[in-house]
Design a protein around this motif. Structure first.
Motif, PDB file in Angstrom:
ATOM      1  N   ARG A 213       0.830  -1.201   0.000  1.00  0.00           N
ATOM      2  CA  ARG A 213       0.000   0.000   0.000  1.00  0.00           C
ATOM      3  C   ARG A 213       0.868   1.256   0.000  1.00  0.00           C
ATOM      4  N   GLU A 214       1.900   1.256   0.845  1.00  0.00           N
ATOM      5  CA  GLU A 214       2.767   2.431   0.943  1.00  0.00           C
ATOM      6  C   GLU A 214       3.574   2.650  -0.325  1.00  0.00           C
ATOM      7  N   ARG A 215       4.162   1.583  -0.857  1.00  0.00           N
ATOM      8  CA  ARG A 215       5.051   1.738  -2.015  1.00  0.00           C
ATOM      9  C   ARG A 215       4.299   2.027  -3.306  1.00  0.00           C
ATOM     10  N   LEU A 216       3.097   1.516  -3.424  1.00  0.00           N
ATOM     11  CA  LEU A 216       2.320   1.725  -4.646  1.00  0.00           C
ATOM     12  C   LEU A 216       1.289   2.847  -4.506  1.00  0.00           C
ATOM     13  N   GLY A 217       1.194   3.427  -3.308  1.00  0.00           N
ATOM     14  CA  GLY A 217       0.259   4.521  -3.107  1.00  0.00           C
ATOM     15  C   GLY A 217      -1.196   4.089  -3.213  1.00  0.00           C
ATOM     16  N   LEU A 218      -1.531   2.928  -2.644  1.00  0.00           N
ATOM     17  CA  LEU A 218      -2.890   2.404  -2.730  1.00  0.00           C
ATOM     18  C   LEU A 218      -3.750   2.954  -1.595  1.00  0.00           C
ATOM     19  N   ARG A 219      -5.063   2.946  -1.796  1.00  0.00           N
ATOM     20  CA  ARG A 219      -5.963   3.481  -0.782  1.00  0.00           C
ATOM     21  C   ARG A 219      -6.128   2.556   0.418  1.00  0.00           C
ATOM     22  N   SER A 220      -5.959   1.268   0.209  1.00  0.00           N
ATOM     23  CA  SER A 220      -6.126   0.312   1.304  1.00  0.00           C
ATOM     24  C   SER A 220      -5.359  -0.955   0.964  1.00  0.00           C
ATOM     25  N   THR A 221      -5.384  -1.928   1.878  1.00  0.00           N
ATOM     26  CA  THR A 221      -4.755  -3.226   1.617  1.00  0.00           C
ATOM     27  C   THR A 221      -5.783  -4.261   1.150  1.00  0.00           C
ATOM     28  N   LYS A 222      -6.995  -3.834   0.908  1.00  0.00           N
ATOM     29  CA  LYS A 222      -8.039  -4.731   0.412  1.00  0.00           C
ATOM     30  C   LYS A 222      -8.084  -4.588  -1.106  1.00  0.00           C
ATOM     31  N   PHE A 223      -7.284  -5.401  -1.798  1.00  0.00           N
ATOM     32  CA  PHE A 223      -7.160  -5.238  -3.256  1.00  0.00           C
ATOM     33  C   PHE A 223      -6.802  -6.557  -3.924  1.00  0.00           C
TER      34      PHE A 223
END
Length: 362
Positions: free
Chosen positions: A300-310
């Motif tokens: 999530r941090e490295r890819l700039g995602l909104r959450s870890t539910k993906f």
């Protein structure tokens, strides 16, 4: 110098704010700026300048900011110099710190690591701003009240568990967002005043009342995000469906993924472990000649995602990541609270849904 005419107009427009009484029993120290070399400070009314002992050094005129600077290990502000200086507006005025107006006072503090600007502000008045920064001020009042109790509880939890000699709270998302008068409104003040001094406790102690934007259909058990299990931070159904934060999509080229993850020529993402509610706990990223393991939080941090539910979908042009929710997924879901309030739920019922087994009281 601050623009006197524009600031005078703003100040006159805020006169209604000055009449709101404080009912709080605690003063907070909120760090507005940390480890800087200089910051602009002023007051909306005549201001008193004091030294570290409280002795009055002099006064400053209203609506006229000056730089507080770090020089030779001391704070320098206008003609005054010391290890710390306190600027206090008279007659219920406000202080200008950096680029905004704040209630209370400002303390300029010199340290070996830089200059700190600390806003000394009443707890309840601090929450006027936090609620408007964390939630839209025009959301239903019961949702704003739920946020007020959660934010107040979180603040007291941090005071109890993370004491600091310099300040109590920061002003960013790492703590709680706080922007002074800029995010106050009649609605945020009403929500705070209607819940004055109310907090959530478990076994007689303030809880870690974390919150996030949206759970993506379900919130999470705390041990699946952080290390320690807590009985009140359990995964529960969320009510954030059909809100702007419920679903999201992000696309990456192979080179973008490789550079952000440090894996050459990424070919596949293999999900190794997920929480019962669908959040990524561990994933293997396979490249040509090498592979790496990541936690969901790391991805999530490295890819700039909104959450870890993906989930990750390979495409001809790279990878598409489809996800749900916004934030860590623990505690109060702000969009879920919004939907529940629209359906008629009271703030205490909302809180007891997202924080299990808690008591709400003074």
């Amino acid at each position: 110098m601050l623009n006197r005419l524009s600031l005078l107009g703003l100040t006159l427009g805020w006169l209604w704010l000055m009449a709101i009484p404080s009912q709080a029993a605690r003063l907070l120290r909120v760090a507005i700026a940390q480890r800087v070399t200089s910051i602009k400070v002023g007051t909306s009314t005549p201001g008193i300048v004091r030294d570290r002992t409280g002795r009055i050094l002099g006064k400053i005129p209203p609506l006229d900011s000056s730089l507080g600077q770090l020089r030779g290990g001391k704070v320098v502000f206008k003609q005054w110099r010391g290890s710390q200086l306190l600027i206090e507006p008279e007659a219920g005025g406000y202080v200008w710190i950096g680029n905004g107006w704040y209630r209370g006072k400002v303390r300029l503090l010199a340290t070996k690591s830089g200059l700190f600007a600390i806003n000394n502000v009443d707890l309840e008045q601090y929450l006027y701003s936090v609620i408007g920064a964390e939630m839209h001020p025009h959301w239903p009042l019961e949702a704003l009240k739920a946020q007020a109790v959660a934010a107040r509880t979180y603040t007291l939890y941090k005071l109890k568990t993370s004491p600091s000699a310099l300040f109590d709270m920061g002003n960013t998302v790492i703590w709680q967002v706080y922007k002074g008068l800029n995010t106050e409104s009649l609605n945020t003040q009403e929500a705070v005043n209607a819940t004055t001094s109310q907090i959530m406790t478990y076994s007689g102690k303030p809880i870690l009342a974390v919150f996030h934007a949206a759970g993506g259909g379900h919130t999470e058990n705390v041990e699946n995000v952080w290390s320690n299990s807590l009985p009140y931070l359990r995964g529960v159904p969320d009510y954030d469906r059909d809100t702007p934060a419920y679903q999201w999509i992000k696309r990456f080229s192979p080179s973008q993924v490789s550079s952000r993850l440090g894996v050459s020529n990424v070919k596949r993402f293999i999900s190794l472990r997920r929480s019962p509610y669908g959040r990524v706990l561990k994933m293997k990223v396979v490249g040509v000649g090498s592979s790496k393991y990541f936690t969901g939080v790391q991805l999530r941090e490295r890819l700039g995602l909104r959450s870890t539910k993906f989930r990750v979908i390979p495409t001809d042009s790279g990878f598409t990541i489809e996800g749900n929710g916004f934030g860590h997924g623990l505690g109060l879901s702000q969009w879920g609270a919004y939907k529940l309030a629209l359906q008629g739920s009271s703030y205490d019922r909302i809180l007891r849904h997202y924080y299990r087994g808690v008591k709400i009281g003074q």
